[in-house]
Design a protein around this motif. Structure first.
Motif, PDB file in Angstrom:
ATOM      1  N   ALA A  67     -19.557  -6.958  -5.164  1.00 20.64           N
ATOM      2  CA  ALA A  67     -19.246  -7.436  -6.500  1.00 20.64           C
ATOM      3  C   ALA A  67     -19.494  -8.942  -6.494  1.00 20.64           C
ATOM      4  O   ALA A  67     -19.735  -9.548  -5.442  1.00 20.64           O
ATOM      5  N   LEU A  68     -19.457  -9.549  -7.654  1.00 22.09           N
ATOM      6  CA  LEU A  68     -19.678 -10.984  -7.715  1.00 22.09           C
ATOM      7  C   LEU A  68     -18.624 -11.750  -6.933  1.00 22.09           C
ATOM      8  O   LEU A  68     -18.908 -12.777  -6.309  1.00 22.09           O
ATOM      9  N   MET A  69     -17.395 -11.228  -6.957  1.00 24.25           N
ATOM     10  CA  MET A  69     -16.272 -11.895  -6.316  1.00 24.25           C
ATOM     11  C   MET A  69     -15.643 -10.976  -5.277  1.00 24.25           C
ATOM     12  O   MET A  69     -15.894  -9.759  -5.272  1.00 24.25           O
ATOM     13  N   ARG A  70     -14.824 -11.572  -4.412  1.00 29.08           N
ATOM     14  CA  ARG A  70     -14.090 -10.817  -3.395  1.00 29.08           C
ATOM     15  C   ARG A  70     -12.795 -11.545  -3.116  1.00 29.08           C
ATOM     16  O   ARG A  70     -12.745 -12.773  -3.163  1.00 29.08           O
ATOM     17  N   VAL A  71     -11.738 -10.791  -2.843  1.00 29.26           N
ATOM     18  CA  VAL A  71     -10.474 -11.404  -2.430  1.00 29.26           C
ATOM     19  C   VAL A  71     -10.326 -11.184  -0.922  1.00 29.26           C
ATOM     20  O   VAL A  71      -9.980 -10.086  -0.482  1.00 29.26           O
ATOM     21  N   PRO A  72     -10.631 -12.191  -0.105  1.00 34.67           N
ATOM     22  CA  PRO A  72     -10.481 -12.043   1.347  1.00 34.67           C
ATOM     23  C   PRO A  72      -9.021 -11.810   1.710  1.00 34.67           C
ATOM     24  O   PRO A  72      -8.103 -12.168   0.958  1.00 34.67           O
ATOM     25  N   ASN A  73      -8.791 -11.244   2.890  1.00 36.22           N
ATOM     26  CA  ASN A  73      -7.407 -10.975   3.257  1.00 36.22           C
ATOM     27  C   ASN A  73      -6.683 -12.206   3.759  1.00 36.22           C
ATOM     28  O   ASN A  73      -5.505 -12.137   4.105  1.00 36.22           O
ATOM     29  N   ASP A  74      -7.360 -13.361   3.769  1.00 35.63           N
ATOM     30  CA  ASP A  74      -6.665 -14.600   4.081  1.00 35.63           C
ATOM     31  C   ASP A  74      -6.547 -15.476   2.836  1.00 35.63           C
ATOM     32  O   ASP A  74      -6.338 -16.686   2.927  1.00 35.63           O
ATOM     33  N   ALA A  75      -6.649 -14.846   1.660  1.00 33.07           N
ATOM     34  CA  ALA A  75      -6.558 -15.589   0.406  1.00 33.07           C
ATOM     35  C   ALA A  75      -5.866 -14.731  -0.636  1.00 33.07           C
ATOM     36  O   ALA A  75      -5.725 -13.520  -0.477  1.00 33.07           O
ATOM     37  N   GLN A 500       2.754   0.256   4.061  1.00 32.67           N
ATOM     38  CA  GLN A 500       1.463   0.719   4.556  1.00 32.67           C
ATOM     39  C   GLN A 500       1.541   0.964   6.058  1.00 32.67           C
ATOM     40  O   GLN A 500       2.178   0.194   6.789  1.00 32.67           O
ATOM     41  N   TYR A 501       0.879   2.017   6.492  1.00 34.81           N
ATOM     42  CA  TYR A 501       0.896   2.370   7.906  1.00 34.81           C
ATOM     43  C   TYR A 501      -0.507   2.735   8.381  1.00 34.81           C
ATOM     44  O   TYR A 501      -1.272   3.384   7.664  1.00 34.81           O
ATOM     45  N   VAL A 502      -0.809   2.322   9.579  1.00 34.99           N
ATOM     46  CA  VAL A 502      -2.017   2.768  10.267  1.00 34.99           C
ATOM     47  C   VAL A 502      -1.608   3.221  11.658  1.00 34.99           C
ATOM     48  O   VAL A 502      -0.928   2.485  12.382  1.00 34.99           O
ATOM     49  N   ALA A 503      -1.985   4.432  12.025  1.00 38.01           N
ATOM     50  CA  ALA A 503      -1.793   4.930  13.378  1.00 38.01           C
ATOM     51  C   ALA A 503      -3.144   4.837  14.088  1.00 38.01           C
ATOM     52  O   ALA A 503      -4.166   5.237  13.521  1.00 38.01           O
ATOM     53  N   TYR A 504      -3.151   4.307  15.302  1.00 36.34           N
ATOM     54  CA  TYR A 504      -4.437   4.080  15.950  1.00 36.34           C
ATOM     55  C   TYR A 504      -4.304   4.217  17.468  1.00 36.34           C
ATOM     56  O   TYR A 504      -3.218   4.094  18.037  1.00 36.34           O
ATOM     57  N   TRP A 513      -5.929  -6.541  10.420  1.00 35.89           N
ATOM     58  CA  TRP A 513      -6.741  -7.140   9.364  1.00 35.89           C
ATOM     59  C   TRP A 513      -7.210  -6.123   8.331  1.00 35.89           C
ATOM     60  O   TRP A 513      -7.861  -6.506   7.345  1.00 35.89           O
ATOM     61  N   THR A 514      -6.933  -4.863   8.551  1.00 34.07           N
ATOM     62  CA  THR A 514      -7.448  -3.844   7.637  1.00 34.07           C
ATOM     63  C   THR A 514      -6.633  -3.740   6.362  1.00 34.07           C
ATOM     64  O   THR A 514      -7.103  -3.172   5.374  1.00 34.07           O
ATOM     65  N   LEU A 515      -5.411  -4.246   6.364  1.00 35.92           N
ATOM     66  CA  LEU A 515      -4.491  -4.018   5.251  1.00 35.92           C
ATOM     67  C   LEU A 515      -4.213  -5.291   4.485  1.00 35.92           C
ATOM     68  O   LEU A 515      -4.147  -6.384   5.047  1.00 35.92           O
ATOM     69  N   ASP A 516      -4.040  -5.154   3.177  1.00 36.71           N
ATOM     70  CA  ASP A 516      -3.528  -6.245   2.367  1.00 36.71           C
ATOM     71  C   ASP A 516      -2.677  -5.654   1.262  1.00 36.71           C
ATOM     72  O   ASP A 516      -2.470  -4.441   1.189  1.00 36.71           O
ATOM     73  N   SER A 517      -2.162  -6.499   0.386  1.00 33.97           N
ATOM     74  CA  SER A 517      -1.217  -6.039  -0.620  1.00 33.97           C
ATOM     75  C   SER A 517      -1.828  -5.121  -1.660  1.00 33.97           C
ATOM     76  O   SER A 517      -1.112  -4.443  -2.391  1.00 33.97           O
ATOM     77  N   THR A 520      -6.492  -2.320  -0.032  1.00 33.88           N
ATOM     78  CA  THR A 520      -7.909  -2.298   0.319  1.00 33.88           C
ATOM     79  C   THR A 520      -8.057  -2.130   1.819  1.00 33.88           C
ATOM     80  O   THR A 520      -7.376  -2.799   2.595  1.00 33.88           O
ATOM     81  N   PHE A 521      -8.955  -1.226   2.229  1.00 31.97           N
ATOM     82  CA  PHE A 521      -9.170  -1.005   3.657  1.00 31.97           C
ATOM     83  C   PHE A 521     -10.569  -1.502   4.018  1.00 31.97           C
ATOM     84  O   PHE A 521     -11.566  -1.062   3.464  1.00 31.97           O
ATOM     85  N   ARG A 522     -10.622  -2.411   4.983  1.00 30.99           N
ATOM     86  CA  ARG A 522     -11.869  -3.060   5.364  1.00 30.99           C
ATOM     87  C   ARG A 522     -12.394  -2.452   6.660  1.00 30.99           C
ATOM     88  O   ARG A 522     -11.818  -2.657   7.728  1.00 30.99           O
ATOM     89  N   PHE A 523     -13.514  -1.742   6.578  1.00 31.78           N
ATOM     90  CA  PHE A 523     -14.109  -1.145   7.774  1.00 31.78           C
ATOM     91  C   PHE A 523     -14.537  -2.225   8.766  1.00 31.78           C
ATOM     92  O   PHE A 523     -14.448  -2.056   9.982  1.00 31.78           O
TER      93      PHE A 523
END
Length: 531
Positions: A67-75, A500-504, A513-517, A520-523
């Motif tokens: 997309a034109l914009m993105r919300v990074p997980n550090d912003a 949110q939970y991730v089992a790994y 780093w995969t989770l944010d508020s 969104t899940f970042r491969f």
């Protein structure tokens, strides 16, 4: 073992900026070519952004389209992605102009220009698919491409949240040489410019033809701000969370993101000696009951208020979700600007005596007969247990008589769009982390649920007023007032807010780093290593 806990992103993410630093399209060290394999019980409704408005489909699109914009997980605010720069050009904030990066290409090698950007948004609005995200562009008047690299969006009214909309898959840029202008693309292909390209997809052999596995590979044409930590990623979609857990235990998959039952989470927490960990993060996923306020059974606000007075959220999250969720007393969850406990402020603790009086004063005979509808396969196996608990709560004092009915997600969606349900359960995964996105999709005239409830003051005064403010901390009073109105009229009844939970498995790095508020899940942040 106690599950690892994360602070709310993006606040915690700022401590780890180097992991995502840089603006190139790939990492210099991507390890071997072994794919990271993720399991999920989500479903993918379509691969076309114009027809998708669900978390499963958006997970795929976030990783394959730009997309034109993105919300990074550090912003917490949108930053340019396919764009080189964007900004409002009018004092009234009704014109938003973006200049694209130079030399953008789709994964198929076709050039990506401003005409593709304009085409993508225009077709989403034109198609206006029943299950698509066109409602997010309800304030868009027109969009125009100026040359190959400039696009201008003209808005009907000022809207400070519009840059967030341009960071969602609703604004995914598609190739106009591949996607038809007036209907959805039905073939299993993706022509995007995101960090991954779809290599293959496998579907079930039954009549549903649901997606069961997809493989994604690094898009060599990608130009953007993402640094990739792997070059191949596989998603396996399960129709049963137990089968998914078994696959994790057998190392057939590397991690699970959505959705494990509370009981499964508790069990997996005890498996660290078997190489399995569970990580927990705050979330803004919500669950709520929605009302068709035109239906005779719930048309009288006294019925809805009595339900709000009886509901025991604490028992619900304790007995069904084993505290993997929190009680929610407003449509705006904790952690989002403007949150207030509006329902608690009005109804305090569950009180059947007060509920009985509400019904009696309105001359409503008891028990009030209601039918609760829910989806049997979209939000996880705990949904049926949740609605059994709700039935028990509402029937406990003889005030209500509740019949439970369910449908698969595909049929369930068709039902609420036709207003077939008087009361139905829904979940919400935010499109972006702003209070507007927890209010406008439900309260505007063209709301995505097609609820008949309207409040002119909310629609014509409060929401437009908040959208004029680019400093979002200044809109608290207006959103507080909206939440109080919802608690008074009860067109929606918030239930709980999820974590949110991730089992790994050991050896999968970057999970935090995969989770944010926004769920969104970042491969791209995951990689295989030594753990």
């Amino acid at each position: 073992m106690k599950r690892a806990k994360l602070l709310a992103l993006p606040a915690a993410a700022s401590m780890f900026v180097p992991l995502l630093a840089g603006c190139g399209g790939g990492s210099d060290d991507e390890g071997d070519d072994t794919p990271v394999i993720m399991g999920s019980t989500d479903s993918v409704s379509t691969l076309d952004p114009a027809g998708a408005y669900d978390i499963g489909s958006w997970t795929v699109m976030t990783n394959t389209f730009q997309a034109l914009m993105r919300v990074p997980n550090d912003a917490s605010e949108p930053q340019p992605e396919a764009a080189e720069r964007c900004g409002f050009t009018s004092r009234a904030s009704t014109a938003y102009r973006c200049t694209l990066r130079s030399g953008l290409k789709f994964s198929n090698g076709h050039a990506l220009t401003a005409k593709d950007v304009a085409f993508s948004v225009q077709r989403t609005v034109k198609i206006n698919d029943d299950f698509g995200p066109a409602s997010l562009f309800g304030n868009l008047d027109r969009v125009e491409a100026l040359g190959d690299r400039t696009v201008v969006f003209h808005l009907k009214q000022p809207d400070a949240t519009f840059p967030y909309v341009l960071a969602t898959p609703a604004a995914a840029i598609v190739d106009q040489e591949v996607y038809p202008a007036d209907k959805l693309l039905t073939q299993d292909q993706i022509a995007g410019s995101g960090p991954y390209a779809l290599q293959s997809i496998r579907r079930s052999s039954d009549k549903r033809k649901r997606a069961v596995q997809a493989e994604f590979v690094r898009n060599e044409n990608y130009q953007g701000g993402i640094e990739m930590k792997n070059s191949r990623f596989v998603v396996r979609w399960f129709d049963d969370s137990i089968k998914m857990q078994v696959a994790l235990e057998k190392a057939e998959i590397d991690l699970i993101h959505r959705t494990l039952t509370p009981k499964q989470l508790v069990g997996l927490e005890q498996m660290e000696d078997r190489g399995i960990k569970v990580i927990e993060a705050p979330g803004t996923e919500t669950r709520y009951l929605a009302f068709n306020t035109d239906d005779d059974s719930v048309k009288d606000v006294a019925v809805r208020r009595a339900m709000a007075q009886v509901l025991d959220r604490q028992a619900l999250v304790r007995d069904v979700y084993q505290r993997t969720a929190e009680p929610l007393y407003s449509m705006i969850p904790k952690g989002i600007t403007g949150h207030v406990n509006a329902f608690y402020n009005k109804y305090t603790e569950p009180n059947p005596k007060k509920a009985r009086k509400l019904l009696k004063d309105a001359d409503i005979s008891t028990p009030v007969k209601l039918t609760f509808w829910y989806t049997s396969d979209h939000y996880g196996a705990a949904t049926a247990e949740e609605f059994a608990e709700l039935k028990e709560q509402f029937e406990a004092d003889g005030l209500f008589e509740v019949e439970l009915k369910s449908r698969t997600w595909e049929d369930f969606q068709k039902g609420y769009l036709k207003r077939e349900y008087e009361v139905f359960g829904m979940g919400w995964f935010p499109d972006f982390p702003d209070p507007d996105n927890f209010i406008s999709p439900f309260m505007l005239k063209d709301n995505f649920l097609r609820l008949p409830y309207e409040d002119e003051y909310v629609q014509e005064t409060l929401i437009p007023k908040t959208r004029k403010q680019d400093q979002r901390s200044t809109v608290v009073d207006e959103f507080t007032e909206v939440q109080d109105i919802i608690a008074e009229d009860v067109p929606l009844l918030p239930l709980w807010q999820g974590k949110q939970y991730v089992a790994y498995r050991d050896g999968i790095n970057g999970v935090q780093w995969t989770l944010d508020s926004s769920s969104t899940f970042r491969f791209w942040v995951l990689e295989k290593g030594d753990g």
